[in-house]
Write a protein that holds these residues in place. Structure first.
Motif, PDB file in Angstrom:
ATOM      1  N   ALA A  61       0.832  -1.208   0.000  1.00 21.59           N
ATOM      2  CA  ALA A  61       0.000   0.000   0.000  1.00 21.59           C
ATOM      3  C   ALA A  61       0.865   1.256   0.000  1.00 21.59           C
ATOM      4  CB  ALA A  61      -0.938  -0.013   1.202  1.00 21.59           C
ATOM      5  N   ILE A  62       1.955   1.225   0.741  1.00 17.20           N
ATOM      6  CA  ILE A  62       2.876   2.367   0.772  1.00 17.20           C
ATOM      7  C   ILE A  62       3.519   2.557  -0.593  1.00 17.20           C
ATOM      8  CG2 ILE A  62       5.066   3.177   1.724  1.00 17.20           C
ATOM      9  CD1 ILE A  62       4.181   1.795   4.391  1.00 17.20           C
ATOM     10  N   GLU A  63       4.012   1.483  -1.177  1.00 18.07           N
ATOM     11  CA  GLU A  63       4.639   1.561  -2.502  1.00 18.07           C
ATOM     12  C   GLU A  63       3.658   2.085  -3.535  1.00 18.07           C
ATOM     13  OE1 GLU A  63       6.319  -2.271  -3.432  1.00 18.07           O
ATOM     14  OE2 GLU A  63       7.611  -2.225  -1.652  1.00 18.07           O
ATOM     15  N   GLU A  64       2.411   1.598  -3.486  1.00 14.90           N
ATOM     16  CA  GLU A  64       1.397   2.077  -4.424  1.00 14.90           C
ATOM     17  C   GLU A  64       1.155   3.569  -4.250  1.00 14.90           C
ATOM     18  OE1 GLU A  64      -3.213   1.414  -5.818  1.00 14.90           O
ATOM     19  OE2 GLU A  64      -2.667   0.884  -3.758  1.00 14.90           O
ATOM     20  N   ALA A  65       1.053   4.031  -3.016  1.00 13.93           N
ATOM     21  CA  ALA A  65       0.799   5.451  -2.767  1.00 13.93           C
ATOM     22  C   ALA A  65       1.933   6.313  -3.321  1.00 13.93           C
ATOM     23  CB  ALA A  65       0.600   5.702  -1.272  1.00 13.93           C
ATOM     24  N   PHE A  66       3.173   5.906  -3.082  1.00 16.54           N
ATOM     25  CA  PHE A  66       4.310   6.662  -3.614  1.00 16.54           C
ATOM     26  C   PHE A  66       4.347   6.616  -5.143  1.00 16.54           C
ATOM     27  CE2 PHE A  66       6.686   6.119   0.607  1.00 16.54           C
ATOM     28  CZ  PHE A  66       6.488   7.447   0.986  1.00 16.54           C
ATOM     29  N   GLN A  67       4.056   5.464  -5.725  1.00 18.36           N
ATOM     30  CA  GLN A  67       4.070   5.345  -7.191  1.00 18.36           C
ATOM     31  C   GLN A  67       2.963   6.183  -7.822  1.00 18.36           C
ATOM     32  OE1 GLN A  67       3.834   1.125  -7.923  1.00 18.36           O
ATOM     33  NE2 GLN A  67       5.982   0.778  -7.415  1.00 18.36           N
ATOM     34  N   GLY A 119       6.650  24.713   5.190  1.00 19.10           N
ATOM     35  CA  GLY A 119       6.050  23.886   6.227  1.00 19.10           C
ATOM     36  C   GLY A 119       6.601  22.472   6.273  1.00 19.10           C
ATOM     37  N   GLN A 120       7.112  21.995   5.167  1.00 18.54           N
ATOM     38  CA  GLN A 120       7.621  20.628   5.120  1.00 18.54           C
ATOM     39  C   GLN A 120       9.015  20.498   5.726  1.00 18.54           C
ATOM     40  OE1 GLN A 120       5.873  17.985   4.627  1.00 18.54           O
ATOM     41  NE2 GLN A 120       4.084  19.182   4.020  1.00 18.54           N
ATOM     42  N   ILE A 121       9.789  21.553   5.725  1.00 16.33           N
ATOM     43  CA  ILE A 121      11.161  21.473   6.249  1.00 16.33           C
ATOM     44  C   ILE A 121      11.180  21.017   7.711  1.00 16.33           C
ATOM     45  CG2 ILE A 121      13.256  22.783   6.752  1.00 16.33           C
ATOM     46  CD1 ILE A 121      12.568  24.376   4.112  1.00 16.33           C
ATOM     47  N   PRO A 122      10.450  21.670   8.624  1.00 16.34           N
ATOM     48  CA  PRO A 122      10.475  21.173  10.012  1.00 16.34           C
ATOM     49  C   PRO A 122       9.809  19.804  10.158  1.00 16.34           C
ATOM     50  CG  PRO A 122       8.940  23.007   9.812  1.00 16.34           C
ATOM     51  CD  PRO A 122       9.691  22.904   8.509  1.00 16.34           C
ATOM     52  N   ARG A 161      -1.974  10.033   1.748  1.00 22.39           N
ATOM     53  CA  ARG A 161      -2.218   8.617   2.071  1.00 22.39           C
ATOM     54  C   ARG A 161      -0.904   7.950   2.496  1.00 22.39           C
ATOM     55  NH1 ARG A 161      -5.944   4.634   1.279  1.00 22.39           N
ATOM     56  NH2 ARG A 161      -5.140   2.551   0.844  1.00 22.39           N
ATOM     57  N   ALA A 162       0.152   8.187   1.720  1.00 21.34           N
ATOM     58  CA  ALA A 162       1.457   7.629   2.069  1.00 21.34           C
ATOM     59  C   ALA A 162       1.891   8.114   3.445  1.00 21.34           C
ATOM     60  CB  ALA A 162       2.492   8.021   1.018  1.00 21.34           C
ATOM     61  N   HIS A 163       1.632   9.363   3.746  1.00 25.82           N
ATOM     62  CA  HIS A 163       2.015   9.920   5.041  1.00 25.82           C
ATOM     63  C   HIS A 163       1.339   9.172   6.184  1.00 25.82           C
ATOM     64  CE1 HIS A 163       1.645  12.715   8.466  1.00 25.82           C
ATOM     65  NE2 HIS A 163       2.916  12.943   8.178  1.00 25.82           N
ATOM     66  N   PRO A 211      10.134   5.838  10.435  1.00 25.14           N
ATOM     67  CA  PRO A 211      10.803   7.134  10.296  1.00 25.14           C
ATOM     68  C   PRO A 211      11.293   7.500   8.896  1.00 25.14           C
ATOM     69  CG  PRO A 211      11.548   6.045  12.292  1.00 25.14           C
ATOM     70  CD  PRO A 211      10.687   5.061  11.558  1.00 25.14           C
ATOM     71  N   MET A 212      12.008   6.637   8.228  1.00 21.92           N
ATOM     72  CA  MET A 212      12.556   7.000   6.910  1.00 21.92           C
ATOM     73  C   MET A 212      11.449   7.173   5.863  1.00 21.92           C
ATOM     74  SD  MET A 212      15.666   7.505   7.477  1.00 21.92           S
ATOM     75  CE  MET A 212      16.287   7.722   5.829  1.00 21.92           C
ATOM     76  N   LEU A 213      10.474   6.278   5.887  1.00 25.44           N
ATOM     77  CA  LEU A 213       9.359   6.400   4.944  1.00 25.44           C
ATOM     78  C   LEU A 213       8.503   7.621   5.271  1.00 25.44           C
ATOM     79  CD1 LEU A 213       8.379   2.641   4.708  1.00 25.44           C
ATOM     80  CD2 LEU A 213       9.483   4.028   2.935  1.00 25.44           C
ATOM     81  N   HIS A 214       8.318   7.887   6.557  1.00 26.27           N
ATOM     82  CA  HIS A 214       7.570   9.059   7.005  1.00 26.27           C
ATOM     83  C   HIS A 214       8.265  10.332   6.498  1.00 26.27           C
ATOM     84  CE1 HIS A 214       5.785  11.262  10.790  1.00 26.27           C
ATOM     85  NE2 HIS A 214       5.330  11.765   9.660  1.00 26.27           N
ATOM     86  N   ALA A 215       9.582  10.409   6.684  1.00 20.90           N
ATOM     87  CA  ALA A 215      10.337  11.563   6.202  1.00 20.90           C
ATOM     88  C   ALA A 215      10.265  11.660   4.676  1.00 20.90           C
ATOM     89  CB  ALA A 215      11.785  11.472   6.669  1.00 20.90           C
ATOM     90  N   ARG A 216      10.271  10.511   4.004  1.00 19.18           N
ATOM     91  CA  ARG A 216      10.163  10.516   2.540  1.00 19.18           C
ATOM     92  C   ARG A 216       8.848  11.146   2.092  1.00 19.18           C
ATOM     93  NH1 ARG A 216       9.630   5.221  -1.385  1.00 19.18           N
ATOM     94  NH2 ARG A 216       9.525   6.370  -3.347  1.00 19.18           N
ATOM     95  N   SER A 217       7.762  10.836   2.783  1.00 12.58           N
ATOM     96  CA  SER A 217       6.474  11.425   2.392  1.00 12.58           C
ATOM     97  C   SER A 217       6.531  12.947   2.509  1.00 12.58           C
ATOM     98  CB  SER A 217       5.321  10.841   3.217  1.00 12.58           C
ATOM     99  OG  SER A 217       5.363  11.278   4.555  1.00 12.58           O
ATOM    100  N   HIS A 218       7.175  13.448   3.565  1.00 11.51           N
ATOM    101  CA  HIS A 218       7.308  14.904   3.723  1.00 11.51           C
ATOM    102  C   HIS A 218       8.250  15.487   2.663  1.00 11.51           C
ATOM    103  CE1 HIS A 218       4.881  15.511   7.238  1.00 11.51           C
ATOM    104  NE2 HIS A 218       5.485  14.506   7.861  1.00 11.51           N
ATOM    105  N   TRP A 219       9.341  14.789   2.370  1.00 10.47           N
ATOM    106  CA  TRP A 219      10.269  15.266   1.347  1.00 10.47           C
ATOM    107  C   TRP A 219       9.557  15.391  -0.008  1.00 10.47           C
ATOM    108  CZ3 TRP A 219      14.523  17.766   0.457  1.00 10.47           C
ATOM    109  CH2 TRP A 219      15.106  17.697  -0.808  1.00 10.47           C
TER     110      TRP A 219
END
Length: 121
Positions: free
Chosen positions: A8-14, A68-71, A34-36, A43-51
Motif C-alpha cells: 500500500a505504501i509503494e502504491e501510494a508513492f508510485q 512547512g515541510q522542512i520542520p 495517504r502515504a504519510h 521514520p525513513m518512509l515518514h520523512a520521505r512522504s514529507h520530502w
C-alpha cells in the motif's frame, strides 16, 4: 512491516509520482497524504512522504507548503518512534500536532501491521 502495508505504501508513492509527472498536483498530494498516514510509524518512509510533499510544493510554486515541510522532515526523522498525531495528512495547512480520523481502509492496513497497537493511540 506486513507485506500488505508495504504494498500500500509503494502504491501510494508510485501513484503520487505518476500524478506529479502528469502535473496533477492535487492528485499527487492526495496520494502523498495517504502515504504519510501509512508511514507514520516508520521514520525513513515518514520523512520521505514529507520530502516528496516539499518537492511537489516546489514544483507547483506553493512556497507555504515548502516552508512547512522542512520542520516536518526533521520531526519525522527524530520523533516518529516517540509520538505522531495519528491520521494527520502531513500537509502544511494542517497543524503538525493535530490528529485526524483515519480512513477505514487505512485503519485495516495499520491494525494488520501491528495488532497490539491501536490505530487511534
Amino acid at each position: 512491516m506486513k507485506a500488505t502495508l508495504q504494498l500500500a505504501i509503494e502504491e501510494a508513492f508510485q501513484q503520487a509520482e505518476h500524478a506529479r509527472l502528469e502535473k496533477r498536483g492535487a492528485d499527487a498530494f492526495q496520494w502523498l497524504e495517504r502515504a504519510h498516514i501509512l508511514t507514520q510509524r516508520h521514520p525513513m518512509l515518514h520523512a520521505r512522504s514529507h520530502w516528496l510533499m516539499l518537492a511537489l510544493g516546489w514544483q507547483i510554486g506553493d512556497y507555504r507548503e515548502v516552508a512547512g515541510q522542512i520542520p516536518r522532515i526533521v520531526a519525522a526523522l527524530l520523533f516518529t518512534k516517540i509520538w505522531v498525531p495519528i491520521g494527520n495528512t502531513g500537509r502544511s495547512r494542517i497543524s503538525a500536532f493535530r490528529p485526524l480520523p483515519v480512513p477505514q481502509d487505512i485503519q485495516a492496513l495499520l491494525i494488520n501491521d501491528d495488532p497490539n497497537r491501536s490505530v487511534l493511540s
